[in-house]
Design a protein around this motif. Structure first.
Motif, PDB file in Angstrom:
ATOM      1  N   ARG A   1      17.092 -13.205  -3.793  1.00 35.35           N
ATOM      2  CA  ARG A   1      17.694 -11.888  -3.604  1.00 35.35           C
ATOM      3  C   ARG A   1      16.650 -10.810  -3.875  1.00 35.35           C
ATOM      4  O   ARG A   1      15.821 -10.941  -4.772  1.00 35.35           O
ATOM      5  N   MET A   2      16.728  -9.737  -3.089  1.00 35.27           N
ATOM      6  CA  MET A   2      15.778  -8.636  -3.212  1.00 35.27           C
ATOM      7  C   MET A   2      16.489  -7.405  -3.764  1.00 35.27           C
ATOM      8  O   MET A   2      17.687  -7.196  -3.528  1.00 35.27           O
ATOM      9  N   VAL A   3      15.739  -6.569  -4.468  1.00 31.96           N
ATOM     10  CA  VAL A   3      16.252  -5.271  -4.881  1.00 31.96           C
ATOM     11  C   VAL A   3      16.367  -4.396  -3.634  1.00 31.96           C
ATOM     12  O   VAL A   3      15.382  -4.209  -2.915  1.00 31.96           O
ATOM     13  N   THR A   4      17.550  -3.895  -3.363  1.00 37.30           N
ATOM     14  CA  THR A   4      17.745  -3.124  -2.137  1.00 37.30           C
ATOM     15  C   THR A   4      17.242  -1.693  -2.258  1.00 37.30           C
ATOM     16  O   THR A   4      16.875  -1.067  -1.257  1.00 37.30           O
ATOM     17  N   ASP A   5      17.243  -1.156  -3.462  1.00 40.14           N
ATOM     18  CA  ASP A   5      16.642   0.153  -3.715  1.00 40.14           C
ATOM     19  C   ASP A   5      16.149   0.166  -5.149  1.00 40.14           C
ATOM     20  O   ASP A   5      16.509  -0.690  -5.952  1.00 40.14           O
ATOM     21  N   LEU A   6      15.311   1.123  -5.463  1.00 39.32           N
ATOM     22  CA  LEU A   6      14.690   1.179  -6.792  1.00 39.32           C
ATOM     23  C   LEU A   6      15.296   2.270  -7.661  1.00 39.32           C
ATOM     24  O   LEU A   6      14.720   2.635  -8.688  1.00 39.32           O
ATOM     25  N   ASP A   7      16.466   2.790  -7.264  1.00 38.11           N
ATOM     26  CA  ASP A   7      17.075   3.882  -8.011  1.00 38.11           C
ATOM     27  C   ASP A   7      17.448   3.492  -9.432  1.00 38.11           C
ATOM     28  O   ASP A   7      17.542   4.344 -10.316  1.00 38.11           O
ATOM     29  N   GLY A   8      17.685   2.195  -9.667  1.00 39.52           N
ATOM     30  CA  GLY A   8      18.045   1.766 -11.013  1.00 39.52           C
ATOM     31  C   GLY A   8      16.878   1.707 -11.966  1.00 39.52           C
ATOM     32  O   GLY A   8      17.066   1.666 -13.185  1.00 39.52           O
ATOM     33  N   LEU A   9      15.664   1.697 -11.425  1.00 40.90           N
ATOM     34  CA  LEU A   9      14.463   1.596 -12.275  1.00 40.90           C
ATOM     35  C   LEU A   9      13.938   2.994 -12.581  1.00 40.90           C
ATOM     36  O   LEU A   9      12.909   3.441 -12.062  1.00 40.90           O
ATOM     37  N   THR A  10      14.689   3.713 -13.403  1.00 38.06           N
ATOM     38  CA  THR A  10      14.328   5.067 -13.799  1.00 38.06           C
ATOM     39  C   THR A  10      14.352   5.165 -15.317  1.00 38.06           C
ATOM     40  O   THR A  10      14.841   4.283 -16.009  1.00 38.06           O
TER      41      THR A  10
ATOM     42  N   ARG B   1       4.540   0.254 -20.844  1.00 41.15           N
ATOM     43  CA  ARG B   1       5.763   0.929 -21.250  1.00 41.15           C
ATOM     44  C   ARG B   1       5.584   2.412 -20.959  1.00 41.15           C
ATOM     45  O   ARG B   1       4.613   3.028 -21.402  1.00 41.15           O
ATOM     46  N   GLY B   2       6.477   2.970 -20.186  1.00 39.59           N
ATOM     47  CA  GLY B   2       6.373   4.364 -19.798  1.00 39.59           C
ATOM     48  C   GLY B   2       7.414   4.696 -18.750  1.00 39.59           C
ATOM     49  O   GLY B   2       8.312   3.909 -18.466  1.00 39.59           O
ATOM     50  N   THR B   3       7.278   5.876 -18.152  1.00 38.88           N
ATOM     51  CA  THR B   3       8.320   6.374 -17.246  1.00 38.88           C
ATOM     52  C   THR B   3       7.907   6.398 -15.788  1.00 38.88           C
ATOM     53  O   THR B   3       8.721   6.761 -14.936  1.00 38.88           O
ATOM     54  N   ASP B   4       6.687   6.015 -15.462  1.00 37.25           N
ATOM     55  CA  ASP B   4       6.223   6.088 -14.088  1.00 37.25           C
ATOM     56  C   ASP B   4       6.339   4.717 -13.422  1.00 37.25           C
ATOM     57  O   ASP B   4       5.627   3.780 -13.803  1.00 37.25           O
ATOM     58  N   LEU B   5       7.197   4.594 -12.424  1.00 34.52           N
ATOM     59  CA  LEU B   5       7.430   3.295 -11.787  1.00 34.52           C
ATOM     60  C   LEU B   5       6.199   2.805 -11.043  1.00 34.52           C
ATOM     61  O   LEU B   5       5.892   1.603 -11.071  1.00 34.52           O
ATOM     62  N   ALA B   6       5.466   3.705 -10.399  1.00 36.16           N
ATOM     63  CA  ALA B   6       4.260   3.288  -9.677  1.00 36.16           C
ATOM     64  C   ALA B   6       3.236   2.694 -10.634  1.00 36.16           C
ATOM     65  O   ALA B   6       2.617   1.652 -10.349  1.00 36.16           O
ATOM     66  N   THR B   7       3.045   3.324 -11.776  1.00 37.72           N
ATOM     67  CA  THR B   7       2.110   2.801 -12.774  1.00 37.72           C
ATOM     68  C   THR B   7       2.619   1.480 -13.336  1.00 37.72           C
ATOM     69  O   THR B   7       1.840   0.544 -13.573  1.00 37.72           O
ATOM     70  N   ALA B   8       3.930   1.397 -13.543  1.00 36.98           N
ATOM     71  CA  ALA B   8       4.519   0.155 -14.048  1.00 36.98           C
ATOM     72  C   ALA B   8       4.258  -0.997 -13.086  1.00 36.98           C
ATOM     73  O   ALA B   8       3.880  -2.102 -13.493  1.00 36.98           O
TER      74      ALA B   8
END
Length: 216
Positions: free
Chosen positions: A30-39, A148-155
């Motif tokens: 299964r794939m994540v359909t959107d990344l809105d939950g990773l905030t 650990r931080g708030t930037d998803l791209a960096t994560a």
């Protein structure tokens, strides 16, 4: 399968969905359909090449709850016997059983069982800080934290800056805050290297399988 809080309950660890760019995803995943939950605040941990195992006060079991206890989980079972009385009724401590060598050969692991999740009796995945506190209370090591931080791209870039696909399977990103099991598929995701399983399945039928290396 028995479910629900309380002594003796068995609850299977939820399936972790793949990030959209995960090269190890197959048609059955299964794939994540959107990344809105990773905030918000995020934690990235290394995805260890081990066996998903759950400790409760009364039981130890693999993610495939009917598979029984195998020879490669004996050291983890010994740990469970030592710490089980300290786990509250209805809670679950989940981690990777690392004694047997699978597709990645580790040389300096901190223990044979590495904690990556703690669930309470309401089936809430506790926040990362509380997960670390419980691991320390039980004297069990955590899986390595890569970011650990708030930037998803960096994560999402943290693993490739610190690990190599020849020696690491991938990473898991999750929100640092507690979350109910119903939100797991939105707020926890993984990235896995291509062809991540590189060990013949026959090793599971042998008693002389290779083992990983551990910090002395």
């Amino acid at each position: 399968m028995r479910e629900g809080p309380g002594p003796g309950a068995v609850r299977k660890y939820p399936r972790t969905h793949h990030l959209p760019d995960s090269p190890g995803a197959t048609g059955d995943d299964r794939m994540v359909t959107d990344l809105d939950g990773l905030t918000g605040e995020l934690v990235v941990t290394e995805k260890m090449d081990g066996g998903n195992v759950t400790f409760t006060r009364d039981l130890m079991y693999a993610r495939s709850v009917d598979s029984g206890t195998h020879a490669w989980d004996r050291p983890a079972k010994a740990l469970w016997a030592r710490v089980a009385h300290e786990i509250p009724d209805g809670w679950r401590v989940c981690g990777e059983s690392m004694w047997a060598r699978r597709s990645v050969a580790y040389t300096d692991l901190p223990g044979v069982f590495l904690v990556f999740a703690v669930w309470d009796g309401t089936h809430t995945l506790r926040g990362w800080d509380e997960t670390a506190e419980w691991a320390a209370l039980l004297d069990l090591p955590l899986v390595p934290v890569l970011y650990r931080g708030t930037d998803l791209a960096t994560a999402r870039a943290a693993w490739s800056r610190q690990r190599d696909a020849d020696y690491s399977e991938g990473f898991v990103v999750r929100t640092a805050a507690p979350l109910p099991e119903a939100e797991f598929g939105r707020q926890v995701a993984k990235w896995v290297r291509a062809q991540h399983v590189r060990t013949p399945a026959t090793w599971r039928h042998r008693d002389d399988f290779a083992v990983n290396g551990f910090v002395r």
